[in-house]
Enzyme design. Sequence first.
Site, PDB file in Angstrom:
ATOM      1  N   HIS A 421      33.331  35.286  39.631  1.00 53.36           N
ATOM      2  CA  HIS A 421      32.041  35.981  39.591  1.00 53.36           C
ATOM      3  C   HIS A 421      31.551  35.924  38.144  1.00 53.36           C
ATOM      4  O   HIS A 421      32.124  36.579  37.265  1.00 53.36           O
ATOM      5  CB  HIS A 421      32.185  37.419  40.067  1.00 53.36           C
ATOM      6  CG  HIS A 421      32.505  37.536  41.521  1.00 53.36           C
ATOM      7  ND1 HIS A 421      33.202  38.598  42.054  1.00 53.36           N
ATOM      8  CD2 HIS A 421      32.223  36.714  42.562  1.00 53.36           C
ATOM      9  CE1 HIS A 421      33.341  38.429  43.353  1.00 53.36           C
ATOM     10  NE2 HIS A 421      32.757  37.294  43.685  1.00 53.36           N
ATOM     11  N   GLU A 589      40.860  44.319  39.193  1.00 46.64           N
ATOM     12  CA  GLU A 589      39.522  44.864  38.971  1.00 46.64           C
ATOM     13  C   GLU A 589      39.529  45.689  37.687  1.00 46.64           C
ATOM     14  O   GLU A 589      40.251  46.683  37.582  1.00 46.64           O
ATOM     15  CB  GLU A 589      39.092  45.736  40.151  1.00 46.64           C
ATOM     16  CG  GLU A 589      38.991  45.012  41.484  1.00 46.64           C
ATOM     17  CD  GLU A 589      37.704  44.218  41.609  1.00 46.64           C
ATOM     18  OE1 GLU A 589      36.868  44.307  40.694  1.00 46.64           O
ATOM     19  OE2 GLU A 589      37.534  43.528  42.630  1.00 46.64           O
TER      20      GLU A 589
END
Length: 826
Positions: A421, A589
């Site tokens: 991403h 994350e």
Amino acid sequence: MFPALETESLPDPYEDFMYHHLQYYGYFKGHRGSLPTSATHQHVWKNNPRYLLSGSFGERQGMVPDPLQKEKLLCPTCISSPVHRQIEAVSRDSLMLSSPLLKSRQLLHDEFGEVSPCLREPRDLFTFFSSSGPLQAPRWPIECEVIKENLHHIEWVPPQPEYFYQPTGNEKLPEIVGEEKGTVVFQLDSVPTEGSYFTSSRVGGKRGIIKELAVTLQGPEDKTLLFESRFESGNLQKAVRVDTYEYELTLRTDLYTNKHTQWFYFRVQNTRKDATYRFTIVNLLKPKSLYTIGMKPLMYSQLDAKTHNIGWRREGNEIRYYKNNRDDGQQAFYCLTWTIQFPHDQDTCFFAHFYPYTYTDLQCYLLSVTNNPVQSQFCKLRTLCRSLAGNTVYLLTITNPSRTPQEAAAKKAVVLSARVHPGESNGSWIMKGFLDFILSNSPDAQLLRDIFVFKVVPMLNPDGVIVGNYRCSLAGRDLNRHYKTILKESFPCIWYTRNMIKRLLEEREVLLYCDFHGHSRKNNIFLYGCNNNDRKYWLHERVFPLMLSKNAPDKFSFHSCNFKVQKCKEGTGRVVMWRMGILNSYTMESTFGGSTLGNKRDTHFTTEDLKSLGYHVCDTLLDFCDPDRTKFMQCLTELKELLQQEIHKKFNELGQDMDLEGSWSDICLSDIESSTSGSDSSLSDGLPVHLLNVADELNQKKKMYKKKKKKLLQTRKQRNEQYQKNNWMQELKLTEDALSQLHGRDKGTSLDPSKMPSLILTKNKERMQTEKPRSTVSCSPKRSTNSSQEPAPDMKSHWSRNRYPATKRGRAAMTVYPSLHIYTYP
């Protein structure tokens, strides 16, 4: 020692051929000398240190013979005949090592100048960095305008913690007015959006002259800010001035899509020191954000960087995140507003969602690694593939050389990746911290390189990083939902990554896979994993995250980890690798905000905090693989206790009281875990954008084909009715044929329905009598022995061919009775 050298022999035809061959291609300059055999030249290279390298490494310099050996060569008469012949052979071999004769640079030399009996590594398939040449320039889609400026930001760690913003309750919620009441001061002309797709790329993007998009200042008193975002990783589509010091900003969606507005990175010039500016981003898409719980934007001042060596810092007041009051009827937008006071007049400042880390930053880092003589010995840089735009996706293989093939084969592998991403730059900072440590001379780093083979893909989506996307590649799709794809040309980065890991699994065990991401709704750092159903390894996938939380207690939150595998996440990297056989498969994350734990509570993360987590990953790997399994077993015991507490909590929430002794471990772990819907997830949008038109055409053709195709009858009743109808139609046709052949009937006589059955029977009887005897087949179940008995070519049955196909040759069939109708269906 060399019996072959003691006997005279004729010239070897192969040596003679190779001599002429090498002379033709310029490796020899007319000096005749026999080529060494493998046994001879290896002995010469290893045991005759008489050729000393007189020049720098890699350059063609002369080899100076040892004086004693030179004396022996000049006085052959004082040496015995066998020894003389041996030395003569050695002297012929030495022609290969002499500078005037040797042009090859593939031979290795040791630190004493001795020639090593091995060749250099082959050159890479694709050219990499050169210490004397420039970096590979990023390639952009041809629709993108790119300014001709190279931006560079210094790294800096704030001396004091940067605390979260504490709302006062008096923050202003500015009403969005738009272009109708404001003045557009910056707007990108051509932005590829939904409906278009990537076609080609070039260095520098769009051809032609790059226009100045910012407004022209009317004089020194004009206080209008000058905006710019047409640089690497930049994202700002439009700026509208609604007041003297107030601006409404619109972010650009990911290229070739109409969504994913989160990442921003732009430049402002012509600042005023004493004024309070307000910026409001008006088209964010997520209803929840870290900006609601204290996160601040980042600002960078070029004057501060030059004069005070100050880099990116958290700035902003009156920060609010709220729903946009202008609804276009399609999707809801959200706004982020903040105020700022610039530190200097006439400064150049940047704003960003998080610390930028560009494709050029990565190339500069890899260039330093390849130019480091120590690190380049155990870190090999290769090209994994090329992206859609033609940018290189790099693959690093990091391990110490093994002493034996058995030792090399026994090493386990660890696979790490980041930036699938592109807007989650925090993943690159964790990756940089990991690489800094694993490439260092620390004893722990050396130990890790001794026992593991690290495969690292530091930037999976370089195209998205370059153009300033938040989530997608130039295919207009989220790559982390397409790891199961077979479309190599549309998703080359993840297709080659998965294929590399697949081949790696065939060679050795992969102990751990981890993909570094960023999170925009939760603070701290945590992992998403996959529950293991094998009772032998029950809870083992949770040991590594628990160990990591103990090694970094002020950054990593184990309670935020989740191990549930959802159906919508089947295409993610961690789930696909887990199903390929990697037990410890994770998505890491890391927050865009900061920590709520320990000493760092309520403070923003800096780049140093993120890089330190890369070190903690290495430290946890050593604990996880410690031959002393004490830590591992302690973590398993603690995990069982935590799981029991979680199960009791779930039953209490449901109002149930249950004795779980002896049966609690049989409960499915997925049933007691919440989903990861709170993550920055997006569903797969299907095919890449450039294939949607082809898919639409195929779907239209299928629909047209279905309309033309006869509807199939489904029930037995419907099939019987249709068959009966077809049979009556055939009989009616036979009746009409029979009546047309009747003589003596008046032309005006009508057909009497009462006589129709008798006419049908008469006609059928006549047909049966006219049939030849060989067309009648016996009802005997035995096979026919006369294979020559076949129906007449001119004979046609009145049964439907498509419903009752012809009887297979050699198999008996039932006698046909036309007047008897039996409906049988399978």
